[in-house]
Write an enzyme that holds these catalytic residues in place. Sequence first.
Site, PDB file in Angstrom:
ATOM      1  N   HIS A 110       0.849  -1.197   0.000  1.00 25.89           N
ATOM      2  CA  HIS A 110       0.000   0.000   0.000  1.00 25.89           C
ATOM      3  C   HIS A 110       0.883   1.246   0.000  1.00 25.89           C
ATOM      4  O   HIS A 110       1.589   1.516   0.967  1.00 25.89           O
ATOM      5  CB  HIS A 110      -0.951  -0.019   1.196  1.00 25.89           C
ATOM      6  CG  HIS A 110      -1.973  -1.113   1.097  1.00 25.89           C
ATOM      7  ND1 HIS A 110      -2.889  -1.395   2.069  1.00 25.89           N
ATOM      8  CD2 HIS A 110      -2.220  -1.997   0.098  1.00 25.89           C
ATOM      9  CE1 HIS A 110      -3.658  -2.399   1.676  1.00 25.89           C
ATOM     10  NE2 HIS A 110      -3.258  -2.790   0.490  1.00 25.89           N
TER      11      HIS A 110
ATOM     12  N   ARG B 114      -5.409 -26.458  10.253  1.00 20.74           N
ATOM     13  CA  ARG B 114      -5.296 -26.448  11.715  1.00 20.74           C
ATOM     14  C   ARG B 114      -3.923 -26.880  12.220  1.00 20.74           C
ATOM     15  O   ARG B 114      -3.785 -27.607  13.182  1.00 20.74           O
ATOM     16  CB  ARG B 114      -6.425 -27.294  12.337  1.00 20.74           C
ATOM     17  CG  ARG B 114      -7.767 -26.668  12.070  1.00 20.74           C
ATOM     18  CD  ARG B 114      -8.902 -27.629  12.052  1.00 20.74           C
ATOM     19  NE  ARG B 114      -8.806 -28.592  10.989  1.00 20.74           N
ATOM     20  CZ  ARG B 114      -9.654 -29.594  10.804  1.00 20.74           C
ATOM     21  NH1 ARG B 114     -10.650 -29.755  11.636  1.00 20.74           N
ATOM     22  NH2 ARG B 114      -9.501 -30.424   9.813  1.00 20.74           N
TER      23      ARG B 114
ATOM     24  N   GLN C 115      -5.273  -6.557  -1.474  1.00 20.28           N
ATOM     25  CA  GLN C 115      -5.568  -7.184  -2.767  1.00 20.28           C
ATOM     26  C   GLN C 115      -6.894  -6.633  -3.295  1.00 20.28           C
ATOM     27  O   GLN C 115      -7.175  -5.470  -3.056  1.00 20.28           O
ATOM     28  CB  GLN C 115      -5.576  -8.723  -2.670  1.00 20.28           C
ATOM     29  CG  GLN C 115      -4.194  -9.334  -2.463  1.00 20.28           C
ATOM     30  CD  GLN C 115      -3.749  -9.338  -1.023  1.00 20.28           C
ATOM     31  OE1 GLN C 115      -4.472  -9.770  -0.158  1.00 20.28           O
ATOM     32  NE2 GLN C 115      -2.553  -8.852  -0.765  1.00 20.28           N
TER      33      GLN C 115
ATOM     34  N   ARG D 174       2.965  -4.478 -14.480  1.00 17.59           N
ATOM     35  CA  ARG D 174       1.563  -4.905 -14.377  1.00 17.59           C
ATOM     36  C   ARG D 174       0.945  -4.984 -15.759  1.00 17.59           C
ATOM     37  O   ARG D 174       1.256  -4.163 -16.630  1.00 17.59           O
ATOM     38  CB  ARG D 174       0.771  -3.931 -13.518  1.00 17.59           C
ATOM     39  CG  ARG D 174       1.242  -3.918 -12.089  1.00 17.59           C
ATOM     40  CD  ARG D 174       0.443  -2.937 -11.239  1.00 17.59           C
ATOM     41  NE  ARG D 174       0.990  -2.869  -9.889  1.00 17.59           N
ATOM     42  CZ  ARG D 174       1.083  -1.768  -9.165  1.00 17.59           C
ATOM     43  NH1 ARG D 174       0.657  -0.619  -9.656  1.00 17.59           N
ATOM     44  NH2 ARG D 174       1.576  -1.810  -7.956  1.00 17.59           N
TER      45      ARG D 174
ATOM     46  N   THR E 290      -5.744 -14.960  -4.644  1.00 12.18           N
ATOM     47  CA  THR E 290      -4.946 -15.100  -3.436  1.00 12.18           C
ATOM     48  C   THR E 290      -5.702 -16.040  -2.493  1.00 12.18           C
ATOM     49  O   THR E 290      -6.772 -16.539  -2.836  1.00 12.18           O
ATOM     50  CB  THR E 290      -4.626 -13.721  -2.812  1.00 12.18           C
ATOM     51  OG1 THR E 290      -3.647 -13.912  -1.788  1.00 12.18           O
ATOM     52  CG2 THR E 290      -5.852 -13.030  -2.251  1.00 12.18           C
TER      53      THR E 290
HETATM   54  P1  IMP Z   1      -0.189 -14.557  -3.543  1.00 12.17           P
HETATM   55  O1  IMP Z   1      -1.246 -13.913  -2.755  1.00 12.17           O
HETATM   56  O2  IMP Z   1       1.177 -13.987  -3.296  1.00 12.17           O
HETATM   57  O3  IMP Z   1      -0.203 -16.049  -3.423  1.00 12.17           O
HETATM   58  O4  IMP Z   1      -0.475 -14.263  -5.097  1.00 12.17           O
HETATM   59  C1  IMP Z   1      -1.643 -14.750  -5.750  1.00 12.17           C
HETATM   60  C2  IMP Z   1      -2.032 -13.828  -6.876  1.00 12.17           C
HETATM   61  O5  IMP Z   1      -2.500 -12.596  -6.338  1.00 12.17           O
HETATM   62  C3  IMP Z   1      -0.895 -13.455  -7.820  1.00 12.17           C
HETATM   63  O6  IMP Z   1      -1.425 -13.266  -9.119  1.00 12.17           O
HETATM   64  C4  IMP Z   1      -0.406 -12.128  -7.281  1.00 12.17           C
HETATM   65  O7  IMP Z   1       0.225 -11.344  -8.261  1.00 12.17           O
HETATM   66  C5  IMP Z   1      -1.712 -11.523  -6.817  1.00 12.17           C
HETATM   67  N1  IMP Z   1      -1.541 -10.587  -5.703  1.00 12.17           N
HETATM   68  C6  IMP Z   1      -1.308 -10.891  -4.417  1.00 12.17           C
HETATM   69  N2  IMP Z   1      -1.246  -9.788  -3.675  1.00 12.17           N
HETATM   70  C7  IMP Z   1      -1.454  -8.757  -4.496  1.00 12.17           C
HETATM   71  C8  IMP Z   1      -1.547  -7.343  -4.301  1.00 12.17           C
HETATM   72  O8  IMP Z   1      -1.448  -6.818  -3.187  1.00 12.17           O
HETATM   73  N3  IMP Z   1      -1.770  -6.603  -5.408  1.00 12.17           N
HETATM   74  C9  IMP Z   1      -1.940  -7.148  -6.632  1.00 12.17           C
HETATM   75  N4  IMP Z   1      -1.885  -8.463  -6.852  1.00 12.17           N
HETATM   76  C10 IMP Z   1      -1.644  -9.257  -5.799  1.00 12.17           C
END
Ligand code: IMP
Length: 428
Positions: free
Chosen positions: A42, A144, A224, A305, A239
Amino acid sequence: MTKADVLLGLQWGDEGKGKVVDVKASKYQLVARFQGGPNAGHTISFEGKKFVLHTVPSGIFTEGCLNIVGNGVVLDPIGFMKELAGLRAAGFSPEKQLVISRRAHLILPTHRLLDAASEQAKGKEKIGSTLRGIGPAYMDRTGRNGLRMGDLLTADFDQRYGKLKAKHQRLLAAMDWGNPEEIPDEQAFLEAVEKLRQLKTDNTEYLIQEALNQGQNVLAEGAQGTLLDLEFGSYPFVTSSNTLASGACSGLGLAPSQLGNITGIFKAYCTRVGSGPFPTELFDAAGDFIREKGHEFGSTTGRPRRCGWLDLTALQYAVMINGVTELAMMKADVLCGMKEVKLCRAYRVDGKESRQMPFDLSTATPIYETMEGWDFDPSELLQGDLANPGKTEMPKGLQKYIERIEQCCGVPVRLVSIGPGRTETLMR
Ligand code: IMP
């Protein structure tokens, strides 16, 4: 008794939630993160400085605001202590304003290895994870087996850590992961855990309830975005947490009836990092224009991106599923200078036009409508500040674009961001 407001992303993350929380934080006495972990980044800019927060809530720069890391968050001790050290170096005293839920789960170094091993095993179908150990940590929570903040203070923490680590090492061996005995960062982890024990922890659900009982303003800060939600996102390219407004209930200990305003943040266009379907993705000069002008490179991983037009169909879905009560549109300035902009008003799925989010988003192709673009000089538009925002009228193209979004989503756009700084914000 007051209600807790929620602020969350309506797209694939990176909508600019940090800035909006920061802009609004002065109104809140308590800001709480309810899910995710250091996969988030953020970004907050003020007084010529820029900070990227990963796990610390965005109310940390607001004096007198209590910041809570909720039970729904997964916390990486190493990264978290680094984040605090960075804030201290910049002259803040974050620990004075910070309480961590005892129920928040810990990310171990072996979770990060498991994340990498899982991505490696998926090959071409990899999720594009940030590799911060998020998925494996949430798997241990659901299975768990996880270790929580509160466990740090128990006498047998070391044994429990050893047991979980051994389990992870067996999994890594089964996944043909290099040498599972080698755990980079283990020493740093143990040192960070030691420091983490000195921080304030609590059953934070009570702190939040007390704040509401006292009539304080409470903000639940999401990370996210809706399209990355474990249940309703573009599964499996999501995620591992609940990014929706409902996640604020399970991730903080709020009752559904205690939610107040739900602010949904979206960019004037779409971006996505990592793999997965993205119907409005641009592979042409317009996409490059947005990426360069919008500095669309990951704040956590630095990855470029993927960029595309605004997807109204997905936005409407996100508004519905979150019960959004007001919208905030970010980065309107990035599209400045484009003669025309496009909006995805519906999908074509199996040859039929549809305004619903399909089960598999990769089956959807966008149906666009074209609108007039806009151009403005942010400094001219802005002859004011938050208390006395933009005296100049909004450009016609932008005004119409916003009205179209409001008409489609049935919710007002209350805030329009035209730059990264706190004051580069128009209130409607
Ligand atoms: P993870 O949460 O790191 O396992 O990532 C899973 C997916 O969510 C991937 O495509 C990441 O690029 C995306 N992702 C996770 N966190 C963020 C975020 O804060 N912003 C944008 N994409 C995210």
